[in-house]
Scaffold this motif. Structure first.
Motif, mmCIF file in Angstrom:
data_model
loop_
_atom_site.group_PDB
_atom_site.id
_atom_site.type_symbol
_atom_site.label_atom_id
_atom_site.label_comp_id
_atom_site.label_asym_id
_atom_site.label_seq_id
_atom_site.Cartn_x
_atom_site.Cartn_y
_atom_site.Cartn_z
ATOM 1 N N GLU A 87 1.022 -1.137 0.217
ATOM 2 C CA GLU A 87 -0.015 -0.213 -0.096
ATOM 3 C C GLU A 87 0.917 1.053 -0.062
ATOM 4 O O GLU A 87 1.795 1.324 0.762
ATOM 5 C CB GLU A 87 -0.733 -0.076 1.240
ATOM 6 N N VAL A 88 0.340 2.146 -0.803
ATOM 7 C CA VAL A 88 0.908 3.438 -0.766
ATOM 8 C C VAL A 88 -0.369 4.410 -0.317
ATOM 9 O O VAL A 88 -1.374 4.571 -1.100
ATOM 10 C CB VAL A 88 1.513 4.049 -1.971
ATOM 11 N N TYR A 89 -0.198 4.915 1.084
ATOM 12 C CA TYR A 89 -1.422 5.689 1.416
ATOM 13 C C TYR A 89 -1.638 6.996 0.746
ATOM 14 O O TYR A 89 -0.642 7.596 0.335
ATOM 15 C CB TYR A 89 -1.160 5.782 2.983
ATOM 16 N N ARG A 118 -6.987 13.912 0.463
ATOM 17 C CA ARG A 118 -6.764 12.624 -0.015
ATOM 18 C C ARG A 118 -6.257 12.953 -1.555
ATOM 19 O O ARG A 118 -7.245 12.659 -2.676
ATOM 20 C CB ARG A 118 -8.069 11.886 -0.174
ATOM 21 N N ASP A 119 -5.304 13.256 -1.966
ATOM 22 C CA ASP A 119 -4.821 13.629 -3.310
ATOM 23 C C ASP A 119 -3.450 13.158 -3.848
ATOM 24 O O ASP A 119 -2.891 13.845 -4.717
ATOM 25 C CB ASP A 119 -5.136 15.043 -3.247
ATOM 26 N N TYR A 120 -2.907 12.272 -3.044
ATOM 27 C CA TYR A 120 -1.476 11.839 -3.361
ATOM 28 C C TYR A 120 -1.793 10.919 -4.454
ATOM 29 O O TYR A 120 -2.071 9.525 -4.630
ATOM 30 C CB TYR A 120 -0.773 10.763 -2.237
ATOM 31 N N LEU A 121 -1.254 11.478 -5.806
ATOM 32 C CA LEU A 121 -1.267 10.781 -7.034
ATOM 33 C C LEU A 121 -0.557 9.303 -7.061
ATOM 34 O O LEU A 121 -0.844 8.513 -7.869
ATOM 35 C CB LEU A 121 -0.918 11.781 -8.265
ATOM 36 N N TYR A 158 7.357 12.503 3.789
ATOM 37 C CA TYR A 158 6.625 13.371 2.943
ATOM 38 C C TYR A 158 7.602 14.050 1.532
ATOM 39 O O TYR A 158 8.291 15.070 1.697
ATOM 40 C CB TYR A 158 6.697 14.690 3.987
ATOM 41 N N CYS A 159 7.532 13.170 0.928
ATOM 42 C CA CYS A 159 6.942 11.948 0.424
ATOM 43 C C CYS A 159 7.846 10.863 0.468
ATOM 44 O O CYS A 159 9.054 11.145 0.043
ATOM 45 C CB CYS A 159 6.165 11.967 -0.902
ATOM 46 N N GLY A 160 7.555 9.599 0.852
ATOM 47 C CA GLY A 160 8.555 8.604 0.837
ATOM 48 C C GLY A 160 7.827 6.992 0.873
ATOM 49 O O GLY A 160 6.852 7.237 1.047
ATOM 50 N N THR A 199 6.575 -3.621 -0.634
ATOM 51 C CA THR A 199 6.698 -2.004 -0.856
ATOM 52 C C THR A 199 5.722 -1.236 -0.052
ATOM 53 O O THR A 199 4.318 -1.496 -0.157
ATOM 54 C CB THR A 199 6.594 -1.734 -2.180
ATOM 55 N N ALA A 200 5.872 -0.106 0.511
ATOM 56 C CA ALA A 200 4.756 0.733 1.043
ATOM 57 C C ALA A 200 5.355 2.279 1.184
ATOM 58 O O ALA A 200 6.654 2.303 1.021
ATOM 59 C CB ALA A 200 4.586 0.279 2.663
ATOM 60 N N GLY A 201 4.536 3.143 1.326
ATOM 61 C CA GLY A 201 4.874 4.508 1.312
ATOM 62 C C GLY A 201 3.557 5.440 1.582
ATOM 63 O O GLY A 201 2.464 5.083 1.667
ATOM 64 N N ASP A 202 3.947 6.729 1.698
ATOM 65 C CA ASP A 202 2.833 7.595 1.683
ATOM 66 C C ASP A 202 3.621 8.792 1.566
ATOM 67 O O ASP A 202 4.781 9.308 1.361
ATOM 68 C CB ASP A 202 2.124 7.726 2.927
ATOM 69 N N CYS A 203 2.663 10.099 1.482
ATOM 70 C CA CYS A 203 2.788 11.465 1.764
ATOM 71 C C CYS A 203 2.047 12.187 2.707
ATOM 72 O O CYS A 203 1.522 13.236 2.673
ATOM 73 C CB CYS A 203 2.666 12.200 0.326
#
Length: 240
Positions: A96-98, A122-125, A223-225, A164-168
């Motif tokens: 998941e990429v949140y 909720r706008d992380y492309l 942010y972002c990683g 793999t995982a990540g977010d911003c």
């Protein structure tokens, strides 16, 4: 004494079944062999060589001296591929990429727990959520090919590679992206040599190994990683 046996099919040049082959040229389908010396397949290509062009399915392979159940795909082509079926199911094997981002990225609200009613947008492309039923295995290096999504399903957003995982979400060490690996019942576990690295800004990597490496979970973000298996080792697995 033992018997080696293979299936023989007549195919057209484009891989379709046919009845037009010359039966005089048909190779033998059975051969006697001494017990202990019968050939045991070590790859899906070996299975195809012994049994001919057959439908995709499960086979027992001799991998580095141990017998492992492997799903052989593309068996009607010249390039069969090996996959491991995840008996733990896709709910235990996901990446998941949140997609949520805090309005104030300097915060880590709710003690780092996830809440959909956060002060977020909720706008992380790059966000996405993928689940996995089978994993492509390089039987020579014992590496999982994390970018093979043939037996994956992307339920939200963009496809995310395995492990793999990540977010911003936040720049305050507050990761929300998650991944889960569960190799229970496959005869494999994640090698202790496998490491995850961070990519991006303010990236955090939190890895937990359970069940002697059969299960691994991760929380990653920035942010972002994001986090991915280290390129030097890849996602390396060991035989139990």
């Amino acid at each position: 004494m033992g018997v080696m046996q293979r299936s023989i099919y007549c195919l057209t040049t484009d891989g379709h079944f046919s009845n037009s082959c010359n039966t005089d040229l048909k190779p033998e389908g059975r051969r006697m062999c001494q017990t202990g010396k019968c050939e045991f397949p070590q790859s899906c290509t070996d299975v195809q060589r012994l049994k001919g062009f057959i439908e995709d399915g499960d086979h027992i392979l001799n991998i580095q001296g141990k017998r492992i159940k492997v799903y052989c795909a593309d068996m009607l082509t010249d390039s069969p591929r090996e996959y491991i079926t995840l008996t733990g199911g896709d709910s235990e094997n996901f990446s998941e990429v949140y997609g949520y981002r805090l309005h104030n990225p300097a915060e880590c609200p709710y003690n780092g727990s996830r809440r959909d009613d956060c002060q977020c947008r909720r706008d992380y492309l790059a966000a996405g959520y993928s689940t996995f039923r089978k994993l492509r295995l390089d039987i020579n290096t014992l590496q999982i090919i994390t970018t093979d999504l043939f037996f994956a399903q992307t339920l939200e957003g963009r496809p995310v590679p395995f492990a793999t995982a990540g977010d911003c979400y936040s720049a305050a060490r507050c990761p929300q992206g998650q991944f889960s690996i569960n190799l229970s019942g496959t005869g494999l576990r994640v090698s202790e040599s496998t490491r995850w690295i961070s990519q991006g800004n303010y990236a955090v990597v939190q890895i937990q190994r359970l069940m002697n490496g059969a299960k691994v979970t991760g929380k990653c973000g920035g942010y972002c990683g994001k986090c991915i298996p280290h390129s030097g080792t890849g996602l390396h697995v060991q035989l139990l």
